[in-house]
Design an enzyme around this catalytic site. Sequence first.
Site, PDB file in Angstrom:
ATOM      1  N   LYS A  66      -2.420   5.203  -2.605  1.00 26.19           N
ATOM      2  CA  LYS A  66      -2.585   4.910  -4.029  1.00 26.19           C
ATOM      3  C   LYS A  66      -3.159   3.512  -4.231  1.00 26.19           C
ATOM      4  O   LYS A  66      -2.628   2.525  -3.725  1.00 26.19           O
ATOM      5  CB  LYS A  66      -1.226   5.042  -4.721  1.00 26.19           C
ATOM      6  CG  LYS A  66      -1.257   4.930  -6.230  1.00 26.19           C
ATOM      7  CD  LYS A  66       0.139   5.179  -6.794  1.00 26.19           C
ATOM      8  CE  LYS A  66       0.168   5.127  -8.311  1.00 26.19           C
ATOM      9  NZ  LYS A  66       1.533   5.361  -8.837  1.00 26.19           N
ATOM     10  N   GLU A  74       4.199  14.048  -5.639  1.00 25.68           N
ATOM     11  CA  GLU A  74       4.306  12.684  -5.120  1.00 25.68           C
ATOM     12  C   GLU A  74       5.680  12.474  -4.484  1.00 25.68           C
ATOM     13  O   GLU A  74       6.702  12.852  -5.051  1.00 25.68           O
ATOM     14  CB  GLU A  74       4.103  11.703  -6.280  1.00 25.68           C
ATOM     15  CG  GLU A  74       4.275  10.239  -5.929  1.00 25.68           C
ATOM     16  CD  GLU A  74       4.268   9.357  -7.164  1.00 25.68           C
ATOM     17  OE1 GLU A  74       4.040   8.146  -7.019  1.00 25.68           O
ATOM     18  OE2 GLU A  74       4.493   9.880  -8.279  1.00 25.68           O
ATOM     19  N   CYS A  76      -0.058  10.023  -9.566  1.00 24.63           N
ATOM     20  CA  CYS A  76       0.758   9.623 -10.713  1.00 24.63           C
ATOM     21  C   CYS A  76      -0.015   8.779 -11.729  1.00 24.63           C
ATOM     22  O   CYS A  76      -0.878   9.271 -12.433  1.00 24.63           O
ATOM     23  CB  CYS A  76       2.011   8.894 -10.214  1.00 24.63           C
ATOM     24  SG  CYS A  76       3.269   8.625 -11.495  1.00 24.63           S
TER      25      CYS A  76
END
Length: 500
Positions: A325, A265, A375
Amino acid sequence: MSIFNAKKPRVTAWAGCLICGAVLSLAFPRTNFWWLSWVSLCPLMILSFHPRLRTTLACGLAFGAGFFGCHLYWIAIFGKLPWLALTLFQSLYIVAWVLAVRYAGIRLGPWGRLLLLPSAWVCMEWLRSIGMLGFTWGDIGYSQHQLLPLIQIASLTGVWGVSFLIAAWNAMLANIATYWNTGRRSISYQVCAVLLLLSAVLVYGVAAMRSPMPTDRQVEAAAIQGNINTDTEHDLAYFERCHGTYWSLTRKAALAGATLIVWPETAEPGYPARDQFLEYSLSQLALETRSYILLGAHDEDQQGRYFNSGFLIAPGQGIVGRYSKVRLVPFGEYVPARRYLPFLSYYRVTSVDLTAGTDFNLLKAGRTKIGLAICFESIFPYICRTLTHSGAEILCIITNDAWFERTAAAEQHASKSVLRAIENGRYVVRAATTGVSCIIDPHGRILARKGIFEQGIVKAKIVPLRRKTLYTRMGDWFVFLCFGVTGGLTIWSLCKRMTN
């Protein structure tokens, strides 16, 4: 009623629950004393039916404070107030569980409680995971991430089935302590029933792990761990260090045969979608290495909104896929109601609110469909399940855990990826900035691993798979079954109370 012998039983009960909660935290990484979770809930379950309501609630709060205070100790990196606030907030779920089972099970016998206690526990864990402030850190099923035969049941029930087994064993122990003198035959039958259930789960797990894995369409996958701390000034030297490290490791991975290379990330400090030269350079790197490169970077749209995104770079073609995300970290990537919380500026919270993506779209590397979780998203079972249900043949997880420093949080985070692999029957490629990076097979076996604050490459052969597990097809059916059992037993208990 108290299982503690002391002159001041209420104080001893609170202290005992506080200690039991702290002991439960040792079942998780990095200590991994998994067996502690099979006994730590027992005292709390007994004290849930204490004659004094205040004692029961205090025990629930003490247990939650002991567990979450120790398990989430790393939150103190951002300040003592955030750590205390999160500990208290999560402890309230334990208090709610204690209150619910007390009123629902006060008139139930040992068999009713054996069903109620674990079912209600699963419901509580699921409720913790939903909503804007949803959080699954501390679900007891994750404490068993190393017991692969046991946790194969997650392919049917999700991680919730593992939590149910642990809670059921604790409920059995609580019933032994409570009813042994008055109903030994019934308790003996309960022990046999729970042992039979565990035996069936283990037999299923062993059989599942022995089933042959497909070997066609093999892909050489690699995860790059640059070991670069992103919590520094993003100046020219930082850009050069990132590019030098990741480009060099990418070339090494390609020389070792990798055709799918995953960066962590925000490993790319630039903006590939709006910087044509950067996109061209990455495209040429992919062409040089004859590999697809999946990397994390920030993105900005025409309205000036920022996204935490993953980009798939194809050889000579540039960006061929993008995922933004969807599930952002509260206070880490955006601040809810920022204007009403000015005091948060004194703590390590984000100064710029990111924008959430709108859908869980797949990335396509040639014929292979990739599901990407970024994440925080990897701790929620439904996200990887949604990606797999949509057709993902491989799951990739990219994360930046550098801000965990050298606490146990990075290993706690990585352990959840084992359950994601089993739940969906997919290979998982996990790339972390400073660790833990790993490649996991569909049965939870770790094929390659790089620990925290190490630089290097993890590489293994993986196979894109299409067969869907029961959990992928049916979702959280087991949770809803537990809600049904809990609701049914509650109604039964209330009817008995009204009749009496």
